[in-house]
Each structure stands twice: as C-alpha cells, then as structure tokens.
Design a protein around this motif. Structure first.
Motif, PDB file in Angstrom:
ATOM      1  N   UNK A   6      -3.331   5.972   7.249  1.00 24.01           N
ATOM      2  CA  UNK A   6      -3.074   5.926   5.845  1.00 24.01           C
ATOM      3  C   UNK A   6      -3.173   4.234   5.623  1.00 24.01           C
ATOM      4  N   UNK A   7      -3.113   3.740   6.727  1.00 22.61           N
ATOM      5  CA  UNK A   7      -3.093   1.969   6.284  1.00 22.61           C
ATOM      6  C   UNK A   7      -4.599   1.756   6.276  1.00 22.61           C
ATOM      7  N   UNK A   8      -5.599   2.478   6.988  1.00 18.89           N
ATOM      8  CA  UNK A   8      -6.904   2.335   7.007  1.00 18.89           C
ATOM      9  C   UNK A   8      -7.702   2.894   5.795  1.00 18.89           C
ATOM     10  N   UNK A  20      -6.149   3.941  -6.830  1.00 15.90           N
ATOM     11  CA  UNK A  20      -5.163   4.872  -6.179  1.00 15.90           C
ATOM     12  C   UNK A  20      -5.589   5.855  -5.018  1.00 15.90           C
ATOM     13  N   UNK A  21      -4.561   6.117  -4.297  1.00 13.81           N
ATOM     14  CA  UNK A  21      -4.770   6.592  -3.064  1.00 13.81           C
ATOM     15  C   UNK A  21      -3.670   7.771  -2.990  1.00 13.81           C
ATOM     16  N   UNK A  22      -4.169   9.038  -2.798  1.00 17.76           N
ATOM     17  CA  UNK A  22      -3.351  10.108  -2.568  1.00 17.76           C
ATOM     18  C   UNK A  22      -3.027  10.359  -1.270  1.00 17.76           C
ATOM     19  N   UNK A  23      -1.781  10.531  -1.013  1.00 14.79           N
ATOM     20  CA  UNK A  23      -1.391  10.516   0.576  1.00 14.79           C
ATOM     21  C   UNK A  23      -0.384  11.879   0.706  1.00 14.79           C
ATOM     22  N   UNK A  24      -0.835  12.809   1.492  1.00 14.74           N
ATOM     23  CA  UNK A  24       0.191  13.945   1.871  1.00 14.74           C
ATOM     24  C   UNK A  24       1.145  13.489   2.990  1.00 14.74           C
ATOM     25  N   UNK A  25       2.412  13.534   2.818  1.00  7.39           N
ATOM     26  CA  UNK A  25       3.288  12.790   3.370  1.00  7.39           C
ATOM     27  C   UNK A  25       3.398  13.477   4.812  1.00  7.39           C
ATOM     28  N   UNK A  26       3.510  14.899   4.671  1.00  8.16           N
ATOM     29  CA  UNK A  26       3.332  15.788   6.131  1.00  8.16           C
ATOM     30  C   UNK A  26       2.928  17.011   5.635  1.00  8.16           C
ATOM     31  N   UNK A  42       7.097   4.298   6.298  1.00  9.66           N
ATOM     32  CA  UNK A  42       7.010   4.466   4.892  1.00  9.66           C
ATOM     33  C   UNK A  42       7.110   3.229   4.036  1.00  9.66           C
ATOM     34  N   UNK A  43       7.892   2.469   4.554  1.00  8.38           N
ATOM     35  CA  UNK A  43       8.363   1.084   3.802  1.00  8.38           C
ATOM     36  C   UNK A  43       7.048   0.262   4.140  1.00  8.38           C
ATOM     37  N   UNK A  44       6.588   0.174   5.518  1.00  9.59           N
ATOM     38  CA  UNK A  44       5.504  -0.800   5.415  1.00  9.59           C
ATOM     39  C   UNK A  44       4.323  -0.093   4.662  1.00  9.59           C
ATOM     40  N   UNK A  45       3.976   1.172   4.676  1.00  8.91           N
ATOM     41  CA  UNK A  45       2.969   1.728   4.018  1.00  8.91           C
ATOM     42  C   UNK A  45       3.144   1.170   2.604  1.00  8.91           C
ATOM     43  N   UNK A  46       4.241   1.470   2.052  1.00 14.08           N
ATOM     44  CA  UNK A  46       4.234   1.063   0.395  1.00 14.08           C
ATOM     45  C   UNK A  46       4.300  -0.414   0.406  1.00 14.08           C
ATOM     46  N   UNK A  47       4.769  -1.211   1.144  1.00 15.82           N
ATOM     47  CA  UNK A  47       4.426  -2.705   0.888  1.00 15.82           C
ATOM     48  C   UNK A  47       2.920  -3.181   1.206  1.00 15.82           C
ATOM     49  N   UNK A  48       2.219  -2.257   1.962  1.00 14.75           N
ATOM     50  CA  UNK A  48       0.892  -2.683   2.275  1.00 14.75           C
ATOM     51  C   UNK A  48      -0.080  -2.187   0.904  1.00 14.75           C
ATOM     52  N   UNK A  49       0.337  -1.048   0.487  1.00 19.59           N
ATOM     53  CA  UNK A  49      -0.171  -0.575  -0.548  1.00 19.59           C
ATOM     54  C   UNK A  49      -0.131  -1.687  -1.673  1.00 19.59           C
TER      55      UNK A  49
END
Length: 189
Positions: A6-8, A20-26, A42-49
């Motif tokens: 997801x980060x990549x 905008x990126x669409x992500x499937x959480x699971x 997911x906190x890190x993913x949100x912060x990075x986005x």
C-alpha cells in the motif's frame, strides 16, 4: 507485506499526481486482526498518504468490522462505495449510512446477491436495488463520477453468464445504456 505494498502504491500515486488511491482493507481470509499491529500499520498508512498529498479511500469488502475500525482510525480517510460488494459480501449491511459523508468515489456493478459471487455484472442486470443506491447517493450529497466497475472481456467475447458470446461493441453499448439509466435514476439535478 500488504502494508508495504500500500505504501509503494501511495508513492506511485504521488509520483504521477494521482490524487486518490482506493484500498481494500482486507479481502480473503484471514480477516484482518483488529489489534495493536493493525492500529500501528493503518495509522502509518494514513499518515503517509497525508504526507504524500494522496487521499486514501477505503472500499467496503467482506469484513465490515475491518472497515469500521480503519475508518475510525484514519479520520481523514475517504470512502469508496462498492455497491456490488455490499450486495454479495455483506447482505443486509448498508455502508452509505455509515460513511456516505466521506464518499469520494464509487464502484458501481451488479450481481445476483449470492454470497461470495462478486460477478461485476452491468448495473440493472442482477438483484441490486438501484432505487436504494440512487437514494443513498442523493442523500449523501455526492456529486462525483459514478464509476462502473464491470467485468472485463477476454479475447473477442465477453464470457459472463449474461454476456456469453457478446462482442465488445455490443457489451459497450449495453454498459453505456446502463450508465445513462443509472445517471437518470440518481438524477442529481
């Protein structure tokens, strides 16, 4: 592995000015464990986005608790409503009342409402209640694009049960007619 992927993908969006990126959480088992590790990732993913100026939109899939957890954890995350997934993965669960105020994009398609049969049929070819879909879109105030996420063809024919032997031109005409009907049904104006 999924978090790094997801980060990549966020990097790719930032590099190409994709907002905008669409992500499937699971998706498939195992279901995302709602624990300290998931919270950290997911906190890190949100912060990075956010740092990359990419809006992250989480899409509804099979595991309702996962989406609710992540949307609560990442307060500026947006929502991608997949009405077809709602019909075949979480019957009876409606996501627009929960996240319609955070809607940023849609994945519109149909299926027969059979659990785990995500067929990505053209709208109005399955059992999805498009009057409800339209009402919920209107109530949310969403004014964006209604994106069809329908089955892709292979070779020269479309092979889904409703499109057997159909040539691409005919399929595209049906898709355009479904999109126009959907627009009239939603009728934003």
């Amino acid at each position: 592995i999924m978090a790094s992927r997801i980060l990549k993908n966020i990097d790719t969006c930032a590099r190409h000015n994709i907002p905008v990126i669409v992500v499937h959480p699971s998706y498939d088992p195992p279901e995302l464990a709602i624990n300290a590790i998931a919270r950290q990732r997911y906190t890190a993913i949100g912060n990075y986005a956010r740092e990359q100026h990419v809006t992250i939109a989480f899409e509804n899939l099979k595991y309702t608790k996962n989406l609710e957890f992540i949307m609560g954890l990442v307060p500026d995350a947006k929502f991608c409503w997949d009405c077809g997934h709602e019909n075949c993965f979480t019957p009876g669960k409606q996501f627009m009342p929960l996240f319609g105020d955070r809607l940023i994009c849609t994945h519109i398609h149909d299926n027969n409402g059979v659990f785990n049969e995500d067929k990505h049929m053209l709208p109005f070819d399955g059992t999805l209640d498009y009057q409800r879909v339209a009402r919920q879109l209107r109530e949310s105030g969403y004014q964006g694009t209604l994106m069809l996420e329908v089955m892709a063809g292979t070779n020269h024919h479309y092979e889904g049960e409703n499109y057997q032997g159909m040539f691409p031109q005919e399929y595209l005409q049906r898709a355009a007619a479904a999109a126009k009907r959907g627009k009239r049904t939603v009728s934003y104006t």
